[in-house]
Design a protein around this motif. Structure first.
Motif, PDB file in Angstrom:
ATOM      1  N   ARG A 207       0.888  -1.114   0.064  1.00 13.41           N
ATOM      2  CA  ARG A 207       0.026   0.010  -0.060  1.00 13.41           C
ATOM      3  C   ARG A 207       0.755   1.323  -0.091  1.00 13.41           C
ATOM      4  O   ARG A 207       0.370   2.352  -0.582  1.00 13.41           O
ATOM      5  CB  ARG A 207      -0.763  -0.052   1.277  1.00 13.41           C
ATOM      6  CG  ARG A 207      -1.960  -0.932   1.366  1.00 13.41           C
ATOM      7  CD  ARG A 207      -2.988  -0.802   0.248  1.00 13.41           C
ATOM      8  NE  ARG A 207      -3.752   0.564   0.506  1.00 13.41           N
ATOM      9  CZ  ARG A 207      -4.478   0.779   1.485  1.00 13.41           C
ATOM     10  NH1 ARG A 207      -4.737  -0.233   2.520  1.00 13.41           N
ATOM     11  NH2 ARG A 207      -5.130   2.106   1.779  1.00 13.41           N
ATOM     12  N   ILE A 208       2.165   1.223   0.580  1.00 10.86           N
ATOM     13  CA  ILE A 208       2.937   2.498   0.741  1.00 10.86           C
ATOM     14  C   ILE A 208       4.254   2.115   0.041  1.00 10.86           C
ATOM     15  O   ILE A 208       4.819   1.041   0.192  1.00 10.86           O
ATOM     16  CB  ILE A 208       3.106   2.896   2.329  1.00 10.86           C
ATOM     17  CG1 ILE A 208       1.624   3.082   2.981  1.00 10.86           C
ATOM     18  CG2 ILE A 208       4.115   3.930   2.371  1.00 10.86           C
ATOM     19  CD1 ILE A 208       1.099   4.144   2.412  1.00 10.86           C
ATOM     20  N   ALA A 209       4.481   3.117  -1.000  1.00  8.94           N
ATOM     21  CA  ALA A 209       5.748   2.947  -1.767  1.00  8.94           C
ATOM     22  C   ALA A 209       6.693   4.200  -1.211  1.00  8.94           C
ATOM     23  O   ALA A 209       6.340   5.236  -1.344  1.00  8.94           O
ATOM     24  CB  ALA A 209       5.432   2.918  -3.301  1.00  8.94           C
ATOM     25  N   LEU A 210       7.974   3.892  -1.065  1.00  8.51           N
ATOM     26  CA  LEU A 210       8.991   4.850  -0.562  1.00  8.51           C
ATOM     27  C   LEU A 210       9.770   5.197  -1.705  1.00  8.51           C
ATOM     28  O   LEU A 210      10.504   4.136  -2.238  1.00  8.51           O
ATOM     29  CB  LEU A 210       9.755   4.511   0.930  1.00  8.51           C
ATOM     30  CG  LEU A 210       8.954   4.612   1.843  1.00  8.51           C
ATOM     31  CD1 LEU A 210       7.867   3.544   2.232  1.00  8.51           C
ATOM     32  CD2 LEU A 210       9.861   4.671   2.982  1.00  8.51           C
ATOM     33  N   PHE A 211      10.020   6.478  -2.053  1.00  2.50           N
ATOM     34  CA  PHE A 211      10.847   6.713  -3.414  1.00  2.50           C
ATOM     35  C   PHE A 211      12.155   7.596  -2.826  1.00  2.50           C
ATOM     36  O   PHE A 211      11.843   8.461  -1.942  1.00  2.50           O
ATOM     37  CB  PHE A 211      10.057   7.610  -4.418  1.00  2.50           C
ATOM     38  CG  PHE A 211       8.897   6.777  -4.902  1.00  2.50           C
ATOM     39  CD1 PHE A 211       9.168   6.440  -6.224  1.00  2.50           C
ATOM     40  CD2 PHE A 211       7.764   6.436  -4.396  1.00  2.50           C
ATOM     41  CE1 PHE A 211       8.237   5.519  -7.058  1.00  2.50           C
ATOM     42  CE2 PHE A 211       6.753   5.881  -5.054  1.00  2.50           C
ATOM     43  CZ  PHE A 211       6.940   5.429  -6.365  1.00  2.50           C
ATOM     44  N   ARG A 212      13.138   7.673  -3.521  1.00  4.56           N
ATOM     45  CA  ARG A 212      14.268   8.339  -3.109  1.00  4.56           C
ATOM     46  C   ARG A 212      15.038   8.532  -4.460  1.00  4.56           C
ATOM     47  O   ARG A 212      15.471   7.961  -5.365  1.00  4.56           O
ATOM     48  CB  ARG A 212      15.396   7.741  -2.115  1.00  4.56           C
ATOM     49  CG  ARG A 212      16.251   8.688  -1.703  1.00  4.56           C
ATOM     50  CD  ARG A 212      17.526   7.965  -0.761  1.00  4.56           C
ATOM     51  NE  ARG A 212      18.441   7.292  -1.963  1.00  4.56           N
ATOM     52  CZ  ARG A 212      19.234   6.397  -1.552  1.00  4.56           C
ATOM     53  NH1 ARG A 212      19.432   6.176  -0.395  1.00  4.56           N
ATOM     54  NH2 ARG A 212      20.140   6.134  -2.528  1.00  4.56           N
ATOM     55  N   ASP A 213      15.148  10.158  -4.463  1.00  3.23           N
ATOM     56  CA  ASP A 213      15.986  10.882  -5.534  1.00  3.23           C
ATOM     57  C   ASP A 213      16.890  11.569  -4.997  1.00  3.23           C
ATOM     58  O   ASP A 213      16.622  12.959  -4.535  1.00  3.23           O
ATOM     59  CB  ASP A 213      15.036  11.855  -6.494  1.00  3.23           C
ATOM     60  CG  ASP A 213      15.695  12.247  -7.403  1.00  3.23           C
ATOM     61  OD1 ASP A 213      16.921  11.953  -7.903  1.00  3.23           O
ATOM     62  OD2 ASP A 213      15.412  13.132  -8.316  1.00  3.23           O
ATOM     63  N   ASP A 214      18.073  11.050  -4.887  1.00  6.59           N
ATOM     64  CA  ASP A 214      19.228  11.626  -3.799  1.00  6.59           C
ATOM     65  C   ASP A 214      18.886  12.004  -2.578  1.00  6.59           C
ATOM     66  O   ASP A 214      18.741  10.919  -1.740  1.00  6.59           O
ATOM     67  CB  ASP A 214      19.826  12.889  -4.777  1.00  6.59           C
ATOM     68  CG  ASP A 214      20.615  12.615  -6.011  1.00  6.59           C
ATOM     69  OD1 ASP A 214      21.283  11.763  -5.893  1.00  6.59           O
ATOM     70  OD2 ASP A 214      20.518  13.463  -6.893  1.00  6.59           O
ATOM     71  N   THR A 215      18.650  12.994  -2.268  1.00  2.72           N
ATOM     72  CA  THR A 215      18.182  13.411  -0.566  1.00  2.72           C
ATOM     73  C   THR A 215      16.746  13.613  -0.497  1.00  2.72           C
ATOM     74  O   THR A 215      16.326  14.125   0.469  1.00  2.72           O
ATOM     75  CB  THR A 215      18.993  14.406  -0.031  1.00  2.72           C
ATOM     76  OG1 THR A 215      18.945  15.631  -0.816  1.00  2.72           O
ATOM     77  CG2 THR A 215      20.493  13.965  -0.136  1.00  2.72           C
ATOM     78  N   ARG A 216      15.935  13.740  -1.750  1.00  2.00           N
ATOM     79  CA  ARG A 216      14.708  13.982  -1.487  1.00  2.00           C
ATOM     80  C   ARG A 216      13.862  12.749  -1.796  1.00  2.00           C
ATOM     81  O   ARG A 216      14.015  12.000  -2.293  1.00  2.00           O
ATOM     82  CB  ARG A 216      14.324  14.593  -3.053  1.00  2.00           C
ATOM     83  CG  ARG A 216      12.812  15.133  -3.290  1.00  2.00           C
ATOM     84  CD  ARG A 216      12.613  16.395  -2.260  1.00  2.00           C
ATOM     85  NE  ARG A 216      11.243  16.675  -2.446  1.00  2.00           N
ATOM     86  CZ  ARG A 216      10.795  18.063  -1.736  1.00  2.00           C
ATOM     87  NH1 ARG A 216      11.531  18.201  -0.636  1.00  2.00           N
ATOM     88  NH2 ARG A 216       9.410  18.328  -1.811  1.00  2.00           N
ATOM     89  N   TYR A 217      12.895  12.513  -0.587  1.00  3.33           N
ATOM     90  CA  TYR A 217      12.121  11.527  -0.427  1.00  3.33           C
ATOM     91  C   TYR A 217      10.627  11.739  -0.492  1.00  3.33           C
ATOM     92  O   TYR A 217      10.037  12.754  -0.587  1.00  3.33           O
ATOM     93  CB  TYR A 217      12.320  10.849   0.972  1.00  3.33           C
ATOM     94  CG  TYR A 217      13.592  10.197   1.310  1.00  3.33           C
ATOM     95  CD1 TYR A 217      13.536   8.927   1.632  1.00  3.33           C
ATOM     96  CD2 TYR A 217      14.808  10.921   1.286  1.00  3.33           C
ATOM     97  CE1 TYR A 217      14.828   8.354   1.683  1.00  3.33           C
ATOM     98  CE2 TYR A 217      16.062  10.146   1.779  1.00  3.33           C
ATOM     99  CZ  TYR A 217      15.950   8.845   1.812  1.00  3.33           C
ATOM    100  OH  TYR A 217      17.134   8.059   1.911  1.00  3.33           O
ATOM    101  N   GLU A 218       9.813  10.636  -1.060  1.00  3.22           N
ATOM    102  CA  GLU A 218       8.448  10.795  -1.310  1.00  3.22           C
ATOM    103  C   GLU A 218       7.774   9.613  -0.870  1.00  3.22           C
ATOM    104  O   GLU A 218       8.289   8.712  -1.126  1.00  3.22           O
ATOM    105  CB  GLU A 218       8.282  11.034  -2.594  1.00  3.22           C
ATOM    106  CG  GLU A 218       7.028  11.445  -3.186  1.00  3.22           C
ATOM    107  CD  GLU A 218       6.611  12.069  -4.502  1.00  3.22           C
ATOM    108  OE1 GLU A 218       5.576  11.812  -5.243  1.00  3.22           O
ATOM    109  OE2 GLU A 218       7.727  12.914  -4.971  1.00  3.22           O
TER     110      GLU A 218
END
Length: 644
Positions: A207-218
């Motif tokens: 249900r929950i997906a964690l994304f990371r782009d360098d130091t930016r999290y979503e």
């Protein structure tokens, strides 16, 4: 509860008699627990455990099975502890165990740690990787990490949800329903760019997906019955806007998260059925961060603990009864049978490294199984005292002081022992390093310098990119505070540390060479600039730069390896060749720099050693070297009178 005892020989463990001498042998401290990580099978009839066993030819880590009904015991897995670290064993069902293991490897010439998830048949002892056969054939590359279990499914005990990447080039992590009986796998959630982890609800849906782009999290929610996602929170790492998912309640719309409340990490819940989910405070502490943890009982279908405390009335009463039977101890229920009758208690205290007991709720009894460290008599251990002092800028620093057994007053030889991390912390619990030093007649000071975890947002921020600066001053200020208290003998102080603590020990020798008489660094960072640059080969490079720094001129100045000429005291360096956290070349470079300046330095290299002293022979080698080194340079041979 009635407390009874049985001989630990049932588990094949011989309890060694404690030496009559006050100074215990190095081996008493420098050995991994003989048996640890006890878990009950779902039906409560068997115990699994991880055992360490040294022989003249082998250093083994084993998965052991003990049948509580018949008394039969057998080894299911045997591995060389220098090659493989087994860190978790989980019952999938009554006939199969899941074993998580890690080992050092290389990818494209880059040193890495790999993890694997093995399936063990408890009847035959046969084991295999969970990622094999049909599933392996669907991968375009072998995933580095293969042990991320998204969900066990007690009502579907022959399948698990596993997070894996490697199904496509350049994409993130998927979730696969993996059959433990050789059946076909099923893709239940597809990867997206920058997606690195998942959280499933209690109905076992990702249900929950964690994304990371360098130091930016979503943090995004995967909408039910669709392929759509929606963004819940976005934030920069180390910002006060961080929101980290913890887990779901029985209601698939109720999600628990960790986020800041009045500057301290707290636990909230949010309703995902709302068009704009808001955070509702559940648990906070005005002085400390609340651990980001919940416990869920699938038998009762509800969350039973938040933070580190039970919130369910039945479990609160159960814990109260356990604590009454085992007073003055920290008692944790670490395993329970499906019917909630049998359970395993791990009990420990400030002076006890821990014991395991088997409980029976219907019979209201507990049976002693074994001590984790049989040679460490609690009567010869010393409890830590919580202390606090002010740093030079007025900041309050908390820590722990351990004094030798029998200490009353007066100045004694002292170990200054800053923790690793550095985003970590020391607490009042038992640790074998501190007890070893105290047993040798030393006072030990541990401090949670600025940047340590658990003290809120502002305190953590003070440690970012602060290596060698105020973080180091906090260590020095603690040393001077202990001298002024009349506890530390100013002519007999050694600074000792591991990992970041090893860096702090060496920087203490650089910045205040007259304050200490010696320094010990185990797996310590010596070249901060090189450490940061080495992460260019990894996907966390921007994170490391944000935490440690990216001004390489400044990092060069803050690296002990570049200041060998300033070190005037004896140094002991110890490092493992398979360390994947701090490369061994960091200590090699420090040794060469000190030798080139004709400094008093010893270097011990642990062949195949890791960052955690996982192998008993490496522990013994390190502790014996420290024992000799400290006695030589702190002149403590005569100090044993304190312990007589």
């Amino acid at each position: 509860m009635k407390l009874s005892a049985v001989c630990a020989l049932l588990l094949g463990v011989v309890l060694s008699a404690v030496s009559a001498a006050k100074e215990l042998p190095v081996e008493a401290f420098a050995s991994a627990p003989a048996i640890d990580k006890l878990k009950l099978s779902p039906d409560g009839s068997k115990l699994s455990m991880i055992q360490t066993l040294d022989t003249e030819k082998e250093q083994l880590v084993l998965v052991k099975l003990f049948d509580l009904q018949t008394g039969e015991q057998k080894y299911l897995v045997k591995a060389d502890s220098r090659d493989l670290r087994i860190y978790s064993v989980i019952w999938a069902n009554n006939k199969q165990l899941l074993m998580r293991a890690a080992y050092a490897s290389h990818r494209y010439g880059t040193p890495v740690t790999e993890t694997r998830l093995m399936l063990i048949d408890v009847e035959t002892g046969k084991n295999r990787s969970v990622v094999n056969g049909q599933l392996q054939g669907k991968l375009v590359r072998t995933p580095q990490f293969q042990s991320n279990i998204v969900a066990l499914m007690p009502e579907d005990e022959h399948n698990i949800l596993l997070a894996l990447d490697g199904f496509n080039h350049g994409t993130g992590t998927s979730v696969v329903k993996v059959s433990l009986n050789g059946g076909l796998h099923e893709m239940v959630a597809h990867a997206r760019k920058d997606l690195y982890d998942w959280v499933a609800d209690r109905q076992h849906r990702p249900r929950i997906a964690l994304f990371r782009d360098d130091t930016r999290y979503e943090v995004q929610e995967k909408m039910l019955d669709t392929k759509e996602f929606r963004t819940l929170w976005q934030f920069e790492l180390f910002s006060e806007q961080e929101v980290w998912p913890i887990g779901f309640d029985a209601d698939p719309n109720i999600l628990y998260v960790s986020a800041y409340h009045e500057g301290k990490l707290a636990i909230f819940k949010t309703d995902l059925s709302a068009a704009q989910p808001t955070l509702q405070l559940v648990k906070a502490d005005e002085n400390y961060d609340v651990p980001a943890d919940i416990r869920y009982s699938w038998q009762d279908n509800k969350v039973i603990a938040i933070g580190e405390e039970y919130v369910d009335a039945d479990y609160q009463a159960f814990q109260k009864a356990v604590d009454k039977a085992l007073p003055d101890a920290d008692n944790h229920i670490v395993s329970m049978s499906n019917d909630k009758n049998r359970y395993i208690i791990e009990t420990s205290s400030a002076t006890s490294p821990g014991s395991y007991l088997l409980g029976e709720r219907k019979e209201k009894s507990m049976t002693f199984l074994l001590d984790k460290y049989s040679q460490l008599d609690p009567e010869l251990m010393v409890a830590k005292q919580k202390i606090q002092y002010q740093a030079r800028d007025g900041l309050n620093i908390e820590g722990y002081l351990t004094t030798p057994l029998g200490y009353q007053q007066g100045a004694v030889p002292t170990i200054i022992f800053p923790h690793g991390g550095p985003i970590s912390f020391d607490d009042g619990g038992f640790d074998y390093w501190t007890q070893f030093f105290a047993n040798r007649g030393y006072a030990v000071l541990q401090m949670n310098f600025r940047g340590s975890h658990g003290y809120g947002f502002d305190f953590k921020q003070m440690g970012l990119q602060g290596w060698g600066l105020q973080m180091q001053d906090d260590v020095e200020d603690g040393t001077r505070w202990l001298i002024n208290k009349g506890i530390a003998d100013p002519k007999r102080i050694c600074i000792v540390g591991a990992s970041y603590g090893g860096y702090a020990a060496l920087m203490g020798a650089v910045k205040t060479p007259d304050l200490y008489q010696c320094a010990v660094s185990f797996a310590g960072v010596t070249d901060v600039e090189a450490l940061v640059k080495s992460h260019r080969r990894y996907n966390n490079y921007e994170v490391v730069k944000k935490q440690v720094g990216d001004d390489f001129d400044l990092l060069e100045q803050r690296s002990p390896v570049n200041h060998a000429d300033k070190i005037q005291l004896p140094v002991l360096l110890v490092h493992g060749t398979k360390d994947r956290s701090v490369p061994v070349k960091q200590s090699v470079a420090m040794y060469k720099a000190l030798k080139s300046e004709n400094k008093d330095v010893q270097y011990i290299e642990l062949e195949d050693g890791d960052h955690y002293l996982s192998t008993n022979s490496h522990r013994r080698q390190t502790f014996k070297a420290m024992d000799r080194f400290l006695k030589q340079h702190l002149n403590t041979q005569s100090q044993q009178a304190l312990q007589q």
